[in-house]
Design an enzyme around this catalytic site. Structure first.
Site, PDB file in Angstrom:
ATOM      1  CB  SER A   1      -0.964  -0.060   1.189  1.00  0.00           C
ATOM      2  OG  SER A   1      -1.999   0.875   1.051  1.00  0.00           O
TER       3      SER A   1
ATOM      4  CG  ASP B   1      -7.347  -3.329  -2.015  1.00  0.00           C
ATOM      5  OD1 ASP B   1      -7.952  -2.436  -1.377  1.00  0.00           O
ATOM      6  OD2 ASP B   1      -6.126  -3.507  -1.950  1.00  0.00           O
TER       7      ASP B   1
ATOM      8  CG  HIS C   1      -5.569  -2.723   1.228  1.00  0.00           C
ATOM      9  ND1 HIS C   1      -4.961  -2.477   0.005  1.00  0.00           N
ATOM     10  CD2 HIS C   1      -4.993  -1.847   2.090  1.00  0.00           C
ATOM     11  CE1 HIS C   1      -4.075  -1.496   0.131  1.00  0.00           C
ATOM     12  NE2 HIS C   1      -4.069  -1.098   1.393  1.00  0.00           N
TER      13      HIS C   1
END
Lengths: 279, 279
Positions: free
Chosen positions: B148, B224, B257
């Site tokens: 991320s 996600d 995620h």
């Protein structure tokens, strides 16, 4: 028997999911987590490993830290991780981390105020498997494992119900709770001062008296801070010798009480259980 | 350059350890974690994978949840996980989870009050590797990866310093921060309103203009929640096409995620880096 899904994460081709349900046994709402391997999505009924966690844990610790899913997916085993105690605002608690919420010790409490909710033994033995087997594509082939307080829980529950499990294992279990501080504090509160009622929840006592045997595997870290005062695997080993119990016990030099230890050896435990679940 | 050990856990035959040190670059005390595989205990100098974590994380998330140690031990790779921002009572912060502590975005801040401590780019590129290579039995073969915000960090740092890394990878990176809310908020605060200063920290921009190439692997979960608004891997893919960058990008249906996604594919990333670290 209804369950409510509250989270779902895809992992190693399967699904890790959390559910809540109203537990009649515990008289409160409970949360559990389940890992369903890819095989469960293709109509196959998979066997289940029940994982009992240690002090202060919830259903989440094992799922997040054990690194078990790669091998569970390969072997086609579901894993169920219940919480470690009843939960809720009206559930009795204690300031210590080793009594009350997060510390149910997998016993049926007989003493007030604990006896209203703390019936974790019955929950793990009866209500939870019935719920799991009614709700998911799983078979009634069961194995059981756990860590520390949960290792104590897994061994005692399996030895008292050998017809319900194919195999049992534990990481760093509290092997002889009736003779160590954690066990004595919890059993005094939940079961009362009469120590004769404690014996049915003591893995070493049960193993010493066992006449029905389950495949049993125990791993212990040699650098575990709780080893001498709380865990005492040498007493379990002595009990196994006395009854010729088929216990595989290993001490691993340098490993501690954490999930880093569990993650290093969980593959061996899953392979051990898979072998016996397949019989 | 002195470091202080604050924890050590044996895992898969190696050691996961946490250290603190005084960072000159960040002007504060910092903590990092390192995994030293078994090979590092037998006199071998092992290569290092730097792992940059995402928003709200510390040095602990990857070490506890990624399940990376089995393969790192097999391949003989050390893993270093720094914190995600400067820390301490006198370090500027923000109420949002996406700015300030836990959200350093791996840039060198130029704007007050952030510029006093938030120099994460220089810390990751220079100070931390120098410290690691002076303190542990590691070689100067480096790879870099992250998740991320840390995926953004890994890609931008590697592409701006291709001579320092053998390979780069990312899980669910913020691919085009100059055009998404997370990046715009952070870059406005740390770098100011002049967007021309932002370009040097944008993976898609750097990849589009690249003339020196590193092996690059990016994995993204198709389920996600941040995919469309914050991560935009299609823009990184377009940039790679424009410059013929050797990017391996895959979208994995159903994955989200979380570290459950990372744990499912970390073995592939470690094998990818091992191949290039060995050259």
């Amino acid at each position: 028997m209804t369950i409510e899904n509250i989270s779902a994460n895809k992992v190693f081709g399967g699904w890790q999911k959390q559910y809540t349900h109203q537990s009649k046994t515990l008289n409160c709402d409970m949360r559990f987590a389940i890992y369903l391997p890819p095989q469960a999505s293709s109509g196959e009924k998979v066997p289940v490993l029940y994982w009992l966690s240690g002090l202060t844990c919830t259903d989440e610790n094992f799922m997040q830290k054990a690194g078990a899913f790669r091998m569970a997916a390969e072997l086609g085993i579901a894993i169920v991780a219940p919480d470690t105690s009843p939960r809720g605002d009206d559930v009795a608690d204690d300031d210590g981390y080793d009594l009350g919420k997060g510390a149910g010790f997998y016993v049926n409490a007989t003493q007030a105020p604990w006896n209203k909710h703390y019936q974790m033994y019955d929950y793990i033995v009866k209500e939870l498997p019935a719920l799991i087997e009614a709700s998911f594509p799983v078979s009634n082939k069961r194995a059981i494992s756990g860590h520390s307080m949960g290792g104590h829980g897994a061994l005692t529950i399996a030895m008292r119900n050998p017809e319900r499990y194919c195999s049992m294992s534990a990481f760093s279990p509290i092997c002889n709770p009736v003779n160590v501080p954690w066990g004595q504090k919890a059993f005094t509160a939940y079961l009362g001062k009469d120590k004769s009622t404690w014996q049915a929840y003591d893995a070493s006592e049960l193993m010493r008296q066992a006449t029905q045997f389950l495949p049993a595997k125990v791993d212990q870290g040699g650098a575990d801070n709780f080893l001498k005062e709380q865990l005492t695997p040498e007493l379990l080993e002595a009990a196994a010798k006395a009854s010729s119990y088929p216990l595989e016990l290993a001490i691993h030099e340098g490993y501690d009480h954490s999930y880093y230890f569990i993650s290093s050896f969980i593959e061996e435990h899953l392979r051990f259980h898979a072998k016996h679940l397949a019989k």
